[in-house]
Design a protein around this motif. Structure first.
Motif, short mmCIF file in Angstrom:
data_model
loop_
_atom_site.label_atom_id
_atom_site.label_comp_id
_atom_site.label_asym_id
_atom_site.label_seq_id
_atom_site.Cartn_x
_atom_site.Cartn_y
_atom_site.Cartn_z
N GLN A 68 46.24 46.35 2.82
CA GLN A 68 46.38 47.58 3.59
C GLN A 68 45.12 47.92 4.37
OE1 GLN A 68 49.29 49.07 4.03
NE2 GLN A 68 50.14 47.47 2.70
N ALA A 69 43.97 47.55 3.82
CA ALA A 69 42.70 47.84 4.49
C ALA A 69 42.34 46.77 5.53
CB ALA A 69 41.57 47.95 3.46
N LEU A 111 46.50 30.36 -3.10
CA LEU A 111 46.64 30.62 -1.67
C LEU A 111 48.04 31.12 -1.30
CD1 LEU A 111 45.48 30.54 1.22
CD2 LEU A 111 46.16 28.13 1.32
N PRO A 112 49.13 30.48 -1.80
CA PRO A 112 50.45 30.97 -1.44
C PRO A 112 50.69 32.43 -1.84
CG PRO A 112 50.60 28.79 -2.42
CD PRO A 112 49.20 29.26 -2.63
N GLN A 113 50.18 32.83 -3.00
CA GLN A 113 50.36 34.21 -3.45
C GLN A 113 49.62 35.18 -2.53
OE1 GLN A 113 49.78 31.46 -5.26
NE2 GLN A 113 49.93 31.87 -7.47
N GLY A 150 50.52 39.08 2.18
CA GLY A 150 50.10 39.55 3.50
C GLY A 150 48.60 39.58 3.71
N ALA A 151 47.85 38.92 2.83
CA ALA A 151 46.40 38.92 2.96
C ALA A 151 45.95 38.04 4.12
CB ALA A 151 45.76 38.42 1.66
N LEU A 204 39.79 37.65 3.29
CA LEU A 204 39.25 36.93 2.14
C LEU A 204 38.75 35.56 2.60
CD1 LEU A 204 42.06 37.69 -0.48
CD2 LEU A 204 39.96 38.99 -0.02
N GLU A 205 37.50 35.28 2.31
CA GLU A 205 36.91 33.98 2.65
C GLU A 205 37.12 33.04 1.46
OE1 GLU A 205 33.32 36.30 5.08
OE2 GLU A 205 32.88 35.11 3.29
#
Length: 351
Positions: A238-239, A264-266, A271-272, A243-244
């Motif tokens: 939401q923010a 990664l799939p999760q 929506g990350a 993520l690196e």
């Protein structure tokens, strides 16, 4: 037939300065100055690492410090930056934000300001020579006093708009108190720098929450373990915090038992925004394209998913808008290449 990962244009947002050094360069510089390297950096390279406990991290940090010690001259620094740029270009890199803690080199290179000047000059030269867009993230060490971090934040702010685009916080996230670095990040925030602390790799989602509350990150170095708490992950999504994610180093340090366990799939399903990074190729033995190749193989990613990962890396970067637009167009071209042409395609799964 799968398109060539190295031909996929991408941005690289998580690469540490010393850790970007080529193994061959490490050996050559050590031999030049008579520096004896541990066998794990010579015959047994890449080293077998684990940071599951404090002893494991100490060993990792010791190898990192030994590698740093071979950089003795201005020419060594320029060579490291140029070779890091060349390696990224070979792997499809179009933009690189390289992370450095100037205090680790200050004693040998005339102080933190002089060393920062040297790095920025080397970055400018390397960018011109290779065509790779480049910028610098100045990072503080969380094992040192928070006042040292404020000094580095002021340094980063001084160079904002002049090659420095971000401020980070690195080293073992299990040490120090994250909230004590709030002041340093406020200094960087006022300078409109990207805020990119490490968090959510060696510690779980509770520390990710602390990073969010105390530091207000733009991106999170690693952050992969936010997948363990849906509420924390949703807050990140939401923010719009990127993520690196560095899959090979996650496995090498014992965070996950194998590449197929890297979530990664999760993260993507939630929506990350994820930007794959190589972290420290010198110690983990894998460059930028290798992160994409291993995730393709471990999770059966299709080319359109890989293209979207590359797009996310570009959108999460501090690259100028003109660079972003150009690279995004290149990614679309990579994806739209006619299957029948055979150009830019390979059946290989490894990079």
């Amino acid at each position: 037939m799968a398109r060539d990962i190295r031909a996929l244009p991408k941005a690289h947002l998580h690469l540490h300065f010393t850790g970007s050094m080529r193994h061959a360069t490490l050996l050559e510089l050590a031999e030049r100055d008579g520096i004896t390297l541990p066998e794990s950096l010579v015959e047994d390279w890449p080293p077998q690492l684990s940071a599951a406990d404090e002893k494991g991290w100490f060993r990792f940090q010791r190898l990192y410090d030994v590698a740093r010690s071979v950089l003795r001259t201005e020419g060594d620094v320029r060579r490291l930056v140029r070779e890091a740029a060349e390696d990224d270009v070979r792997d499809g890199g179009r933009w690189l934000e390289i992370q450095v803690d100037p205090s680790g080199y200050a004693a040998r290179f005339g102080g933190i300001t002089a060393f920062t000047d040297l790095v920025l000059d080397a970055v400018e030269d390397a960018s011109r020579e290779t065509g790779l867009g480049m910028a610098v993230v100045i990072a503080a060490n969380r094992t040192r006093h928070p006042l040292d971090a404020r000094t580095l934040a002021r340094l980063a702010a001084q160079y904002a708009g002049r090659g420095v685009v971000g401020f980070g916080l690195s080293n073992d996230e299990r040490r120090g108190r994250t909230d004590e670095f709030r002041g340093a990040f406020e200094i960087a925030r006022r300078a409109d720098l990207a805020l990119v602390p490490h968090g959510g790799e060696l510690l779980g989602p509770s520390h990710v929450r602390t990073c969010l509350d105390s530091l207000g990150p733009t991106r999170l170095g690693h952050g992969v373990r936010s997948s363990e708490d849906p509420q924390v992950l949703d807050r990140i999504v939401q923010a719009g915090i990127a993520l690196e994610v560095c899959p090979v180093s996650n496995v090498a340090l014992g965070v996950y038992p194998d590449l197929s366990s890297v979530p990664l799939p999760q993260l993507l399903e939630a929506g990350a925004t994820v930007a794959l990074g190589a972290d420290d190729p010198l110690l983990f033995g894998s460059q930028l394209a290798g992160q994409y190749a291993t995730m393709r193989a471990a999770h059966d990613l299709e080319d359109d998913q890989l293209a979207e990962l590359a797009r996310m890396s570009v959108r999460a970067s501090r690259a100028p808008n003109s660079v972003r637009d150009s690279v995004l167009a290149e990614i679309d071209l990579w994806l739209s290449e006619a299957d029948s042409s055979g150009e830019g395609r390979t059946t290989e799964r490894k990079s």
